[in-house]
Design a protein around this motif. Structure first.
Motif, PDB file in Angstrom:
ATOM      1  N   VAL A  20       0.870  -1.178   0.000  1.00 30.32           N
ATOM      2  CA  VAL A  20       0.000   0.000   0.000  1.00 30.32           C
ATOM      3  C   VAL A  20       0.906   1.227   0.000  1.00 30.32           C
ATOM      4  CG1 VAL A  20      -1.674   1.347   1.309  1.00 30.32           C
ATOM      5  CG2 VAL A  20      -1.809  -1.148   1.303  1.00 30.32           C
ATOM      6  N   SER A  21       0.786   2.030  -1.026  1.00 28.26           N
ATOM      7  CA  SER A  21       1.649   3.197  -1.116  1.00 28.26           C
ATOM      8  C   SER A  21       0.973   4.233  -2.016  1.00 28.26           C
ATOM      9  CB  SER A  21       3.007   2.754  -1.691  1.00 28.26           C
ATOM     10  OG  SER A  21       3.672   3.817  -2.290  1.00 28.26           O
ATOM     11  N   PHE A  22       1.308   5.496  -1.794  1.00 27.10           N
ATOM     12  CA  PHE A  22       0.730   6.568  -2.623  1.00 27.10           C
ATOM     13  C   PHE A  22       1.838   7.418  -3.204  1.00 27.10           C
ATOM     14  CE2 PHE A  22      -2.557   5.246   0.225  1.00 27.10           C
ATOM     15  CZ  PHE A  22      -3.650   5.154  -0.614  1.00 27.10           C
ATOM     16  N   ARG A  23       1.589   7.854  -4.406  1.00 25.06           N
ATOM     17  CA  ARG A  23       2.607   8.670  -5.056  1.00 25.06           C
ATOM     18  C   ARG A  23       2.644  10.040  -4.393  1.00 25.06           C
ATOM     19  NH1 ARG A  23       2.790  10.097 -11.475  1.00 25.06           N
ATOM     20  NH2 ARG A  23       4.795  11.189 -11.419  1.00 25.06           N
ATOM     21  N   ARG A  24       3.790  10.411  -3.919  1.00 24.23           N
ATOM     22  CA  ARG A  24       3.969  11.736  -3.312  1.00 24.23           C
ATOM     23  C   ARG A  24       5.143  12.393  -3.996  1.00 24.23           C
ATOM     24  NH1 ARG A  24       1.223  12.299   1.321  1.00 24.23           N
ATOM     25  NH2 ARG A  24       0.266  10.378   2.058  1.00 24.23           N
ATOM     26  N   GLU A  25       4.817  13.449  -4.723  1.00 22.81           N
ATOM     27  CA  GLU A  25       5.885  14.095  -5.501  1.00 22.81           C
ATOM     28  C   GLU A  25       5.531  15.567  -5.634  1.00 22.81           C
ATOM     29  OE1 GLU A  25       7.762  13.112  -9.780  1.00 22.81           O
ATOM     30  OE2 GLU A  25       6.700  11.504  -8.789  1.00 22.81           O
ATOM     31  N   LYS A  26       6.533  16.361  -5.668  1.00 20.56           N
ATOM     32  CA  LYS A  26       6.316  17.798  -5.801  1.00 20.56           C
ATOM     33  C   LYS A  26       5.599  18.079  -7.121  1.00 20.56           C
ATOM     34  CE  LYS A  26       9.049  21.804  -4.631  1.00 20.56           C
ATOM     35  NZ  LYS A  26      10.411  22.338  -4.641  1.00 20.56           N
ATOM     36  N   HIS A  27       4.654  18.944  -7.104  1.00 22.60           N
ATOM     37  CA  HIS A  27       3.891  19.348  -8.310  1.00 22.60           C
ATOM     38  C   HIS A  27       3.039  18.244  -8.892  1.00 22.60           C
ATOM     39  CE1 HIS A  27       6.378  22.782  -7.889  1.00 22.60           C
ATOM     40  NE2 HIS A  27       7.485  22.120  -8.259  1.00 22.60           N
ATOM     41  N   VAL A  28       2.892  17.138  -8.173  1.00 25.77           N
ATOM     42  CA  VAL A  28       1.955  16.102  -8.647  1.00 25.77           C
ATOM     43  C   VAL A  28       0.899  15.928  -7.576  1.00 25.77           C
ATOM     44  CG1 VAL A  28       1.667  13.770  -9.549  1.00 25.77           C
ATOM     45  CG2 VAL A  28       3.862  14.944  -9.803  1.00 25.77           C
ATOM     46  N   PRO A  29      -0.132  16.761  -7.620  1.00 23.35           N
ATOM     47  CA  PRO A  29      -1.152  16.634  -6.580  1.00 23.35           C
ATOM     48  C   PRO A  29      -1.960  15.358  -6.779  1.00 23.35           C
ATOM     49  CG  PRO A  29      -1.791  18.277  -8.199  1.00 23.35           C
ATOM     50  CD  PRO A  29      -0.442  17.791  -8.611  1.00 23.35           C
ATOM     51  N   ARG A  30      -2.342  14.738  -5.704  1.00 27.21           N
ATOM     52  CA  ARG A  30      -3.143  13.500  -5.722  1.00 27.21           C
ATOM     53  C   ARG A  30      -2.524  12.457  -6.672  1.00 27.21           C
ATOM     54  NH1 ARG A  30      -7.202  16.892  -7.158  1.00 27.21           N
ATOM     55  NH2 ARG A  30      -7.811  18.216  -5.499  1.00 27.21           N
ATOM     56  N   ASN A 126      -1.916  -1.918  -3.896  1.00 28.33           N
ATOM     57  CA  ASN A 126      -3.132  -1.098  -3.906  1.00 28.33           C
ATOM     58  C   ASN A 126      -3.341  -0.358  -5.225  1.00 28.33           C
ATOM     59  OD1 ASN A 126      -1.171   0.832  -3.552  1.00 28.33           O
ATOM     60  ND2 ASN A 126      -2.363   2.036  -2.082  1.00 28.33           N
ATOM     61  N   ALA A 127      -2.315  -0.321  -6.098  1.00 26.82           N
ATOM     62  CA  ALA A 127      -2.482   0.342  -7.395  1.00 26.82           C
ATOM     63  C   ALA A 127      -3.587  -0.319  -8.203  1.00 26.82           C
ATOM     64  CB  ALA A 127      -1.172   0.296  -8.170  1.00 26.82           C
ATOM     65  N   HIS A 128      -3.856  -1.591  -7.920  1.00 27.82           N
ATOM     66  CA  HIS A 128      -4.885  -2.313  -8.666  1.00 27.82           C
ATOM     67  C   HIS A 128      -6.306  -1.996  -8.195  1.00 27.82           C
ATOM     68  CE1 HIS A 128      -2.440  -5.121 -10.974  1.00 27.82           C
ATOM     69  NE2 HIS A 128      -1.621  -5.130  -9.948  1.00 27.82           N
ATOM     70  N   PHE A 129      -6.423  -1.409  -7.036  1.00 27.12           N
ATOM     71  CA  PHE A 129      -7.756  -1.337  -6.445  1.00 27.12           C
ATOM     72  C   PHE A 129      -8.429   0.037  -6.545  1.00 27.12           C
ATOM     73  CE2 PHE A 129      -5.567  -4.844  -4.333  1.00 27.12           C
ATOM     74  CZ  PHE A 129      -6.432  -5.873  -4.660  1.00 27.12           C
ATOM     75  N   ALA A 130      -7.799   0.949  -7.276  1.00 29.07           N
ATOM     76  CA  ALA A 130      -8.409   2.275  -7.400  1.00 29.07           C
ATOM     77  C   ALA A 130      -9.649   2.191  -8.283  1.00 29.07           C
ATOM     78  CB  ALA A 130      -7.398   3.234  -8.006  1.00 29.07           C
ATOM     79  N   THR A 131     -10.730   2.774  -7.845  1.00 32.13           N
ATOM     80  CA  THR A 131     -11.944   2.835  -8.666  1.00 32.13           C
ATOM     81  C   THR A 131     -12.390   4.282  -8.731  1.00 32.13           C
ATOM     82  OG1 THR A 131     -13.348   2.523  -6.756  1.00 32.13           O
ATOM     83  CG2 THR A 131     -12.720   0.534  -7.942  1.00 32.13           C
ATOM     84  N   SER A 132     -13.426   4.551  -9.481  1.00 32.26           N
ATOM     85  CA  SER A 132     -13.885   5.931  -9.596  1.00 32.26           C
ATOM     86  C   SER A 132     -14.415   6.459  -8.270  1.00 32.26           C
ATOM     87  CB  SER A 132     -14.956   6.014 -10.681  1.00 32.26           C
ATOM     88  OG  SER A 132     -15.970   5.088 -10.394  1.00 32.26           O
ATOM     89  N   THR A 133     -14.924   5.561  -7.444  1.00 32.21           N
ATOM     90  CA  THR A 133     -15.463   6.027  -6.158  1.00 32.21           C
ATOM     91  C   THR A 133     -14.458   5.891  -5.027  1.00 32.21           C
ATOM     92  OG1 THR A 133     -16.422   3.868  -5.894  1.00 32.21           O
ATOM     93  CG2 THR A 133     -17.897   5.600  -6.692  1.00 32.21           C
ATOM     94  N   ASN A 134     -13.485   5.072  -5.171  1.00 31.36           N
ATOM     95  CA  ASN A 134     -12.466   4.935  -4.131  1.00 31.36           C
ATOM     96  C   ASN A 134     -11.096   5.167  -4.758  1.00 31.36           C
ATOM     97  OD1 ASN A 134     -10.830   4.321  -2.039  1.00 31.36           O
ATOM     98  ND2 ASN A 134     -11.404   2.141  -1.906  1.00 31.36           N
ATOM     99  N   ARG A 135     -10.659   6.399  -4.720  1.00 28.59           N
ATOM    100  CA  ARG A 135      -9.394   6.706  -5.404  1.00 28.59           C
ATOM    101  C   ARG A 135      -8.192   6.571  -4.497  1.00 28.59           C
ATOM    102  NH1 ARG A 135     -10.816  11.939  -8.942  1.00 28.59           N
ATOM    103  NH2 ARG A 135     -13.040  11.585  -8.975  1.00 28.59           N
ATOM    104  N   THR A 136      -8.458   6.318  -3.239  1.00 30.06           N
ATOM    105  CA  THR A 136      -7.326   6.113  -2.328  1.00 30.06           C
ATOM    106  C   THR A 136      -7.488   4.782  -1.603  1.00 30.06           C
ATOM    107  OG1 THR A 136      -8.527   7.352  -0.670  1.00 30.06           O
ATOM    108  CG2 THR A 136      -6.826   8.538  -1.922  1.00 30.06           C
ATOM    109  N   PRO A 137      -7.439   3.706  -2.324  1.00 29.34           N
ATOM    110  CA  PRO A 137      -7.631   2.407  -1.680  1.00 29.34           C
ATOM    111  C   PRO A 137      -6.470   2.115  -0.723  1.00 29.34           C
ATOM    112  CG  PRO A 137      -6.869   2.106  -3.929  1.00 29.34           C
ATOM    113  CD  PRO A 137      -7.104   3.571  -3.748  1.00 29.34           C
ATOM    114  N   ARG A 138      -6.829   1.683   0.475  1.00 32.55           N
ATOM    115  CA  ARG A 138      -5.767   1.343   1.435  1.00 32.55           C
ATOM    116  C   ARG A 138      -5.746  -0.159   1.654  1.00 32.55           C
ATOM    117  NH1 ARG A 138      -7.010   6.475   2.609  1.00 32.55           N
ATOM    118  NH2 ARG A 138      -5.191   7.797   2.978  1.00 32.55           N
TER     119      ARG A 138
END
Ligand code: GTP
Ligand code: MG
Length: 325
Positions: A20-30, A126-138
């Motif tokens: 489970v990880s989220f992209r965190r980068e300068k100038h890349v919101p969400r 978790n990259a596989h589990f993103a949907t239109s209603t759940n964009r931050t799957p944990r």
């Protein structure tokens, strides 16, 4: 030491967990979820090594486990697959699942490989589990455990010609005379306790493999003498040579005893090409004393002496004809 039956335990590797990880980068919101998948666990593989002749190695190492897959990581990085465990066995090895008694692999050709226990799948990140209603799957998946098995490993020698006879019929003497093999020879029954192989050279480029197996006696299929356990080694031979001692009181009865024991073990053995050899004819003072075998089918009969060498050529030629070489 010759070993033809071993039980071993194998365990394939477990798959790595997803991340489970989220992209965190300068100038890349969400930046969104970027957890990678876990790697696959290692398989357990059997491989034929033509230089091996017994299962002795498996006696000394009975547990085999393959490596586990690494976990997935951020930036959608896939985990590394686990290392496979490779078990080397001689040609002619059969692998059965000890629980279900099902044959898993018949390994005969050099270099042949077979996966016997599958490594577990890696879990998805978790990259596989993103949907239109759940964009931050944990959520992510765990890796699956690898297969675990108890295996019965059996060796059936790969030979061209098998020698069958009552104890003391002269099987080992014949093998020693025709090949470079040196099985123990002595004047008492059950000298030979394990199969011996010899390579018989024919001409410059040809040869065949001959197997000497322990003597059979009446009731062997019920466990008398050394039993019929060793007969599995002649299940794969092309030609059987029945050795009958010319000093025996009734060679026809000896032959029937041998055939009955073979039939009780596996009726297919009786369908193989056959040659009958009356042995030790140097002990006869006159040729007329030589006993006559009565068989109802046309089986070539040779008269041989492994001591004087008489008749061995005829026997070898008869074997060549049966082997169609
Ligand atoms: N004179 C003579 N003796 C032989 C001949 N072949 C074997 N012998 C003798 O017979 C005895 C038994 O021979 P082996 O070759 O050990 O017999 P085997 O069939 O291998 O016997 P097991 O291993 O006990 O089943 C030995 O004493 C040999 O020397 C032969 O052609 N002529
Ligand atoms: Mg012997």
């Amino acid at each position: 030491m010759f070993l033809d039956e071993v039980t071993i335990f194998v365990k394939a590797g477990r798959g790595g967990d997803g991340c489970v990880s989220f992209r965190r980068e300068k100038h890349v919101p969400r930046g969104g979820p970027d957890g990678g998948d876990g790697g696959r666990g290692g398989h357990v593989i059997f491989e034929v090594n033509p230089h091996l002749h017994t299962l002795l190695d498996l006696r000394y190492k009975q547990y085999y486990s393959a490596g586990r897959g690494s976990h997935g990581m951020g930036k959608k990085m896939h985990g590394r697959n686990g290392d496979d465990a490779v078990i080397c066995v001689p040609p002619g090895t059969t692998v059965t699942d000890a629980e279900s008694d099902k044959t898993i692999a018949e390994l005969t050709k050099p270099g042949q490989r077979k996966i016997v226990a599958l490594g577990g799948k890696g879990g998805r990140g978790n990259a596989h589990f993103a949907t239109s209603t759940n964009r931050t799957p944990r959520v992510c998946e765990e890796g699956v455990a690898g297969q675990e098995l108890t295996l019965q490993v059996e060796l059936k020698l790969m030979t061209d010609v098998g020698l069958v006879g009552l104890p003391n019929a002269g099987k080992s003497t014949l093998l020693a005379r025709l090949s470079a093999a040196r099985p123990k020879i002595a004047d008492y029954p059950f000298t030979t306790l394990q199969p011996h192989l010899g390579i018989v050279r024919r001409g410059e480029y040809q040869s065949f493999v001959m197997a000497d197996i322990p003597g059979l006696i009446e009731g062997a299929h019920k466990g008398r003498g050394l039993g019929t356990r060793f007969l599995r080694h002649i299940e794969r031979t092309e030609v059987l040579v029945f050795l009958l001692d010319c000093a025996s009181s009734d060679v026809t009865r000896d032959l029937k005893t041998l055939q009955k024991e073979l039939g009780c073990f596996n009726p297919k053995l009786l369908k193989k090409k056959r040659i009958i050899a009356i042995t030790k004819i140097d002990l006869l003072t006159e040729r007329e004393q030589c006993p006559v075998v009565e068989t109802n089918d046309r089986v070539p009969v040779c008269h041989i002496s492994s001591v004087s060498g008489e008749g061995l050529d005829t026997l070898l030629k008869a074997i060549d004809v049966q082997l169609e070489r």
